[in-house]
Design an enzyme around this catalytic site. Structure first.
Site, PDB file in Angstrom:
ATOM      1  NE  ARG A 111      -0.623   0.136   4.935  1.00  0.00           N
ATOM      2  CZ  ARG A 111      -1.226   0.016   6.174  1.00  0.00           C
ATOM      3  NH1 ARG A 111      -2.667   0.083   6.064  1.00  0.00           N
ATOM      4  NH2 ARG A 111      -0.810  -0.194   7.450  1.00  0.00           N
ATOM      5  CG  ASN A 149      -5.103   4.941   7.148  1.00  0.00           C
ATOM      6  OD1 ASN A 149      -5.774   5.083   8.076  1.00  0.00           O
ATOM      7  ND2 ASN A 149      -4.205   3.794   7.388  1.00  0.00           N
ATOM      8  CD  GLU A 150      -1.268   4.434  10.639  1.00  0.00           C
ATOM      9  OE1 GLU A 150      -0.296   3.484   9.825  1.00  0.00           O
ATOM     10  OE2 GLU A 150      -1.432   3.990  11.729  1.00  0.00           O
ATOM     11  CD  GLU A 307      -5.513   2.481  12.495  1.00  0.00           C
ATOM     12  OE1 GLU A 307      -4.902   1.798  12.661  1.00  0.00           O
ATOM     13  OE2 GLU A 307      -5.856   3.065  11.436  1.00  0.00           O
ATOM     14  CD  GLU A 355      -3.365  -4.274   7.977  1.00  0.00           C
ATOM     15  OE1 GLU A 355      -4.228  -3.803   7.610  1.00  0.00           O
ATOM     16  OE2 GLU A 355      -2.688  -3.471   8.531  1.00  0.00           O
ATOM     17  CE  LYS A 356      -3.593 -15.047   5.832  1.00  0.00           C
ATOM     18  NZ  LYS A 356      -2.557 -14.224   5.164  1.00  0.00           N
ATOM     19  CG  PHE A 357      -2.600 -14.217  11.005  1.00  0.00           C
ATOM     20  CD1 PHE A 357      -3.435 -15.148  11.648  1.00  0.00           C
ATOM     21  CD2 PHE A 357      -1.854 -14.436   9.927  1.00  0.00           C
ATOM     22  CE1 PHE A 357      -3.424 -16.367  11.007  1.00  0.00           C
ATOM     23  CE2 PHE A 357      -1.616 -15.828   9.395  1.00  0.00           C
ATOM     24  CZ  PHE A 357      -2.366 -16.613   9.709  1.00  0.00           C
TER      25      PHE A 357
END
Ligand code: GLA
Length: 667
Positions: A111, A149-150, A307, A355-357
């Site tokens: 990204r 974002n960030e 966040e 980021e699935k974990f």
């Protein structure tokens, strides 16, 4: 400034419904309501879906999501969706891809693969902002706008030709002509004199140390380029929408290269993302520092935690999960330190992608889980704390922090690679934490008049006006501490001559003629019993009282810790790195001498912070220990609704928030 606070404390998460089939959205809203969620950030990474081909926008799915949330009574912090460009941008405009210092291209597939100075990216992103803002400006769910974002998380430094040209423009603006640049960069050194602007480049990979001022200016430029995107999006939004506008900063997670003190002026509210360092068993101390710094960036105003995580993240080497109760302690510690909203990344744990974990409010295992149960409990807690919204945190201590001093202090070719900018910041802040004393972490140009004690850790680079402000603070009766490697250079990274710590020499009444950094692992003893390491210096206490000298090491008998009475106040200097016990003793002395008080006397490991609004005050007590704690307090505990008269009991691992009876604590 546009008003951003609601009726309650904001509670919610990033919500990425595009990762899920539509039937899941209905369950999402139902689970959000059950948990008490009242705000979600939507659309952050949706550019590729919203504009699948250049210039063709598809809003249908987002219309449905926003309508559904609104029907469920959940407000939306709507993203401009510019955080990560779709693959078509790089394919059509490869010149938008960022380059590293060695010339390597950073490709799409992750990204933020864009050059921050790219005019093509700017144009396309602003077209998206306008399209999104036009469509949703009047949507009743939207209460806030979330720019990008960030910004600069992964692409802060780009060394491509487009960036080089932008850097030259920035330098012309700063210096006017090449003589100004040559003076500032000290180019008489190593045959670096520039005769033509075309010769000037970003500090690309070089055979040896690049010019330090060139490096420093490139870091300033890079922060400014990211800020320029923030400002451009803000301007575009500002013409079309009425809701408050923000973006998520990354204060206190090790992000070094974005000068948030200067960015704060460009947002209606300061919002921050914070993640624990999972490997650190005392990660709640790092959290407290990040929150105190965020509040400092916000000028003491309430801020929004945009966040954090319900449990483990996915991007550290060992992603330690949060133990039962930790989510609650973490969240309420942010509120104690000024947050008027607690949001997380992210609502539902992803099935696919990098980021699935990463933990979420709804884990892969679903709502019958420790995490979702704790989320629901937190929702109820925040509801019970609604009345603290808008109050300010009590702090009588300021710690000075300057991103430019950080950048300068850690450039290459310095006396010791072991000098880390944030090291003394952490040590002093942690020491105050242990003493129950709250500190604001502020820029050196902040108004210091309301503080009793000001600490200046490793303030390597300092402007004349800021050094002067510290002197005036002390003269007026304040107490100050300056640590080693402070006041060394001016804003061009040129040494302040005549002896270190140049900018603070007169204030402190000391003069260092030579640095004596220590070898790795080497320790020295001081004659007051303190132990220190890493750094010593040949210091003369010309006009200061010597509190401790070296008993051994390379400089036996040389002063290490000094104090000078200045006007109605006192200025301390420490020329070495004291260990934790000695730092605690020094901080205790500074606290006592300056008249700073802890929020309340508390047992070790119990975090205490007070928020105040006019005559009302709330005492937060967060018990990080395995033992029950008792505090001397009178008032109403808001999370249980129970009275405490003279004594508050906080069970192990629990949190209490007491609305103090008006007489309990003098204002
Ligand atoms: C950042 C980003 C989020 C997500 C989280 C993961 O805060 O803003 O999109 O990547 O990190 O911790």
């Amino acid at each position: 400034m546009r008003r951003w606070q609601g009726e309650d404390i904001w509670f919610g998460a990033d919500y990425n419904p595009e990762q899920w089939p539509e039937h899941t959205w209905v369950e999402d809203v139902e689970l959000m309501r059950r948990a008490g969620v009242n705000l979600v950030s939507v659309g952050i990474f949706s550019w590729a879906l919203l504009e699948p081909v250049p210039g063709r926008f598809e809003f249908g799915w987002l219309d449905r999501v926003l309508d559904l949330l609104h029907a469920g009574g959940i407000s939306v912090d709507l993203a401009t969706a510019t955080a990560s460009p779709p693959p078509w941008l790089a394919q059509r405009h490869p010149e938008t891809l960022p380059r590293r210092a060695d010339g390597a291209i950073l490709w799409p597939g992750g990204r933020q693969a864009y050059c921050p100075s790219s005019p093509v990216f700017r144009e396309r992103s602003l077209a998206l902002v306008e399209a999104v803002a036009t469509r949703y400006a009047a949507h009743p769910a939207v209460v806030m706008w979330h720019i990008s974002n960030e910004l600069g998380c992964h692409n802060v430094h780009c060394y491509c030709d487009v960036s080089a040209e932008a850097f030259r423009r920035w330098l012309r603006e700063r210096y006017g002509d090449l003589d100004g640049l040559n003076d500032a960069w000290g180019t008489a050194f190593w045959s670096q004199r520039y005769g033509d602007w075309a010769e000037v480049n970003p500090p690309r990979l070089a055979p040896t140390f690049a010019n330090p001022t060139q490096q420093l200016d490139f870091l300033r430029f890079s922060s400014d380029e990211q800020r320029a995107q923030l400002r451009a999006e803000r301007e575009a939004l500002g013409r079309l929408v009425r809701q408050p506008i923000t973006t998520n900063f990354m204060i206190g997670t090790g992000i070094k290269y974005l000068d948030y003190h200067s960015w704060a002026a460009d947002v209606d509210l300061v919002a921050n993302d914070h993640y624990l360092t999972a490997a650190d068993p005392d990660s709640h101390l790092g959290l407290a520092l990040a929150a105190d710094h965020t509040r400092g960036v916000a000028g003491g105003e309430p801020w929004l935690l945009m966040e954090h995580s319900t449990s483990a993240v996915n991007w550290q080497p060992r992603n330690v999960a949060k133990t039962p109760g930790q989510l609650r302690r973490n969240s309420l510690a942010h509120v104690a330190r000024g947050a008027d909203g607690v949001l997380f990344f992210q609502w539902r744990a992803s099935r696919a992608g990098a980021e699935k974990f990463h933990s979420a409010l709804v884990p892969h295992a679903g709502p019958e889980t420790k995490v979702y149960r704790e989320v629901c409990r937190l929702g109820a807690d925040l509801k019970a704390l609604a009345e603290v919204r808008g109050s300010r945190v009590d702090a009588e201590v300021a710690i000075l922090f300057d991103f430019e001093a950080w950048w300068g202090a850690e450039l290459d070719s310095h006396p010791s690679a072991d000098v880390e900018y944030a090291d003394r910041l952490r040590a002093l802040h942690h020491s105050l934490w242990r003493a129950g004393v709250t500190a604001d972490v502020v820029h050196p140009s902040a108004d210091l008049s309301g503080y009793r004690l000001v600490l200046a850790p490793t303030l390597y680079l300092v402007r004349d006006a800021d050094a002067e402000a510290l002197r005036a603070f002390v003269e007026a009766g304040g107490t100050a501490l300056v640590t080693y490697f402070s006041g060394i250079v001016d804003e061009h990274d040129h040494i302040r001559l005549g002896g270190y710590p140049g900018a603070f020499r007169d204030l402190l009444g000391v003069r260092t003629e030579e640095f004596f950094p220590l070898r790795a692992g080497e320790r020295v003893n001081l004659d007051d019993g303190s132990i220190a390491d890493m750094w010593t210096e040949w210091l003369h206490a010309d006009d200061a009282e010597v509190l401790a000298s070296y008993a051994d090491g390379p400089l036996p008998g040389v002063p290490a810790l000094t104090r000078r009475t200045v006007g109605a106040g006192a200025a301390f200097y420490v020329g070495t790195r004291l260990d934790t016990a000695a730092t605690d003793r020094l901080v205790a002395r500074l606290v006592a001498e300056s008249g700073v008080r802890p929020a309340v006397e508390a047992p070790a490991g119990v975090e205490v912070v007070r928020r105040r609004d006019g005559g009302r005050s709330w005492l937060f007590a967060i018990n990080h220990t395995d033992d029950e704690a008792r505090l001397d307090l009178t008032g109403t505990e808001l999370l249980t609704g129970e009275r405490c008269a003279g004594e508050l009991v906080v069970p192990a691992g629990e949190v209490a928030v007491v609305r103090e009876d008006p007489t309990a604590e003098p204002a």
